[in-house]
Design a protein around this motif. Sequence first.
Motif, PDB file in Angstrom:
ATOM      1  N   UNK A 182       0.831  -1.209   0.000  1.00 43.35           N
ATOM      2  CA  UNK A 182       0.000   0.000   0.000  1.00 43.35           C
ATOM      3  C   UNK A 182       0.863   1.256   0.000  1.00 43.35           C
ATOM      4  N   UNK A 183       1.993   1.229   0.703  1.00 46.90           N
ATOM      5  CA  UNK A 183       2.870   2.399   0.739  1.00 46.90           C
ATOM      6  C   UNK A 183       3.522   2.645  -0.620  1.00 46.90           C
ATOM      7  N   UNK A 184       3.842   1.563  -1.340  1.00 48.48           N
ATOM      8  CA  UNK A 184       4.417   1.729  -2.686  1.00 48.48           C
ATOM      9  C   UNK A 184       3.405   2.387  -3.617  1.00 48.48           C
ATOM     10  N   UNK A 185       2.168   1.902  -3.585  1.00 48.70           N
ATOM     11  CA  UNK A 185       1.131   2.499  -4.433  1.00 48.70           C
ATOM     12  C   UNK A 185       0.841   3.937  -4.026  1.00 48.70           C
ATOM     13  N   UNK A 186       0.870   4.213  -2.707  1.00 47.82           N
ATOM     14  CA  UNK A 186       0.612   5.560  -2.230  1.00 47.82           C
ATOM     15  C   UNK A 186       1.672   6.532  -2.739  1.00 47.82           C
ATOM     16  N   UNK A 187       2.939   6.123  -2.717  1.00 43.17           N
ATOM     17  CA  UNK A 187       4.010   6.990  -3.189  1.00 43.17           C
ATOM     18  C   UNK A 187       3.883   7.253  -4.684  1.00 43.17           C
ATOM     19  N   UNK A 188       3.528   6.220  -5.451  1.00 45.98           N
ATOM     20  CA  UNK A 188       3.356   6.397  -6.890  1.00 45.98           C
ATOM     21  C   UNK A 188       2.262   7.421  -7.178  1.00 45.98           C
ATOM     22  N   UNK A 189       1.113   7.274  -6.523  1.00 50.91           N
ATOM     23  CA  UNK A 189       0.001   8.193  -6.756  1.00 50.91           C
ATOM     24  C   UNK A 189       0.309   9.586  -6.215  1.00 50.91           C
ATOM     25  N   UNK A 190       1.034   9.658  -5.092  1.00 50.16           N
ATOM     26  CA  UNK A 190       1.372  10.974  -4.531  1.00 50.16           C
ATOM     27  C   UNK A 190       2.249  11.761  -5.490  1.00 50.16           C
ATOM     28  N   UNK A 191       3.230  11.103  -6.106  1.00 46.42           N
ATOM     29  CA  UNK A 191       4.106  11.785  -7.058  1.00 46.42           C
ATOM     30  C   UNK A 191       3.305  12.273  -8.260  1.00 46.42           C
ATOM     31  N   UNK A 192       2.419  11.429  -8.796  1.00 53.92           N
ATOM     32  CA  UNK A 192       1.622  11.812  -9.957  1.00 53.92           C
ATOM     33  C   UNK A 192       0.680  12.964  -9.638  1.00 53.92           C
ATOM     34  N   UNK A 193      -0.003  12.880  -8.500  1.00 49.59           N
ATOM     35  CA  UNK A 193      -0.956  13.925  -8.130  1.00 49.59           C
ATOM     36  C   UNK A 193      -0.249  15.243  -7.873  1.00 49.59           C
ATOM     37  N   UNK A 194       0.867  15.207  -7.153  1.00 53.80           N
ATOM     38  CA  UNK A 194       1.587  16.440  -6.857  1.00 53.80           C
ATOM     39  C   UNK A 194       2.219  17.035  -8.103  1.00 53.80           C
ATOM     40  N   UNK A 195       2.606  16.210  -9.073  1.00 51.58           N
ATOM     41  CA  UNK A 195       3.139  16.737 -10.321  1.00 51.58           C
ATOM     42  C   UNK A 195       2.069  17.531 -11.068  1.00 51.58           C
ATOM     43  N   UNK A 196       0.865  16.963 -11.149  1.00 52.33           N
ATOM     44  CA  UNK A 196      -0.242  17.678 -11.803  1.00 52.33           C
ATOM     45  C   UNK A 196      -0.588  18.935 -11.026  1.00 52.33           C
ATOM     46  N   UNK A 197      -0.658  18.817  -9.699  1.00 48.22           N
ATOM     47  CA  UNK A 197      -0.998  19.965  -8.865  1.00 48.22           C
ATOM     48  C   UNK A 197       0.040  21.069  -8.991  1.00 48.22           C
ATOM     49  N   UNK A 198       1.321  20.707  -9.040  1.00 46.17           N
ATOM     50  CA  UNK A 198       2.376  21.701  -9.179  1.00 46.17           C
ATOM     51  C   UNK A 198       2.314  22.401 -10.524  1.00 46.17           C
TER      52      UNK A 198
END
Length: 221
Positions: free
Chosen positions: A24-40
């Motif tokens: 779950x932590x691996x998937x969370x990090x993957x999605x966090x990077x993608x979401x923050x990239x779009x947000x940034x």
Amino acid sequence: MQTAHASALSGLADPPARMVDGAAMDYLLIEAVNVLRVSSAVASARARKIERDMLEAGLVPPPPPAKQNPRDSASSTTGKISRPADEDEGVRSRLEAIGMHVGGNFTERLCRDRPLFSDSLDVIKFVCKDLWVSCWDKQVDNLRTNHRGVYVLQDNAFKPIARISSWEGRQEALKRAKLYVALPAGIIRGALSRIGFQGTVVPEITTLPQCTFQIKLLKST
């Protein structure tokens, strides 16, 4: 009745451990990077629009003209390349801020039943063993220090970047991996800060999946 109250208080003082699947932590990090990239990217576009509107309204002076190097060609794309780099830096700083919050709170739980740390080396050993095992399922492979507040932690198979690859080649894979180690760097920095040691944590990747973290503690700590 008193027994029921005593058991309830005991449950609050020592709550049962809640387990989470490691994947779950691996998937969370993957999605966090993608979401923050779009947000940034959205935040950067919004900031550029506000700056452009203020320039058009005459509220701020225009920027000075950029000096062009005569060696650069007229079709140079330097300005276009800088924007993704700025956006990646924004993603990296936000990931590190999240990691600091996580690392600080997690360290409080790990240090609850242990005595105070005697010195900075004792703290670094805690990071290399307890924190590393709890977060990434293994201890640090190598620890070096100059005995002047600088410590180098090396993990030969760092879990957050163990599966990173790119069809565009090695350099692109390394570029992506640098984003994924920002959160772990924040976790380490947050753990040190919560214990009372301030400093900088700089991750470095030269060969996947190896990762090196340089920790430089301030002299006041």
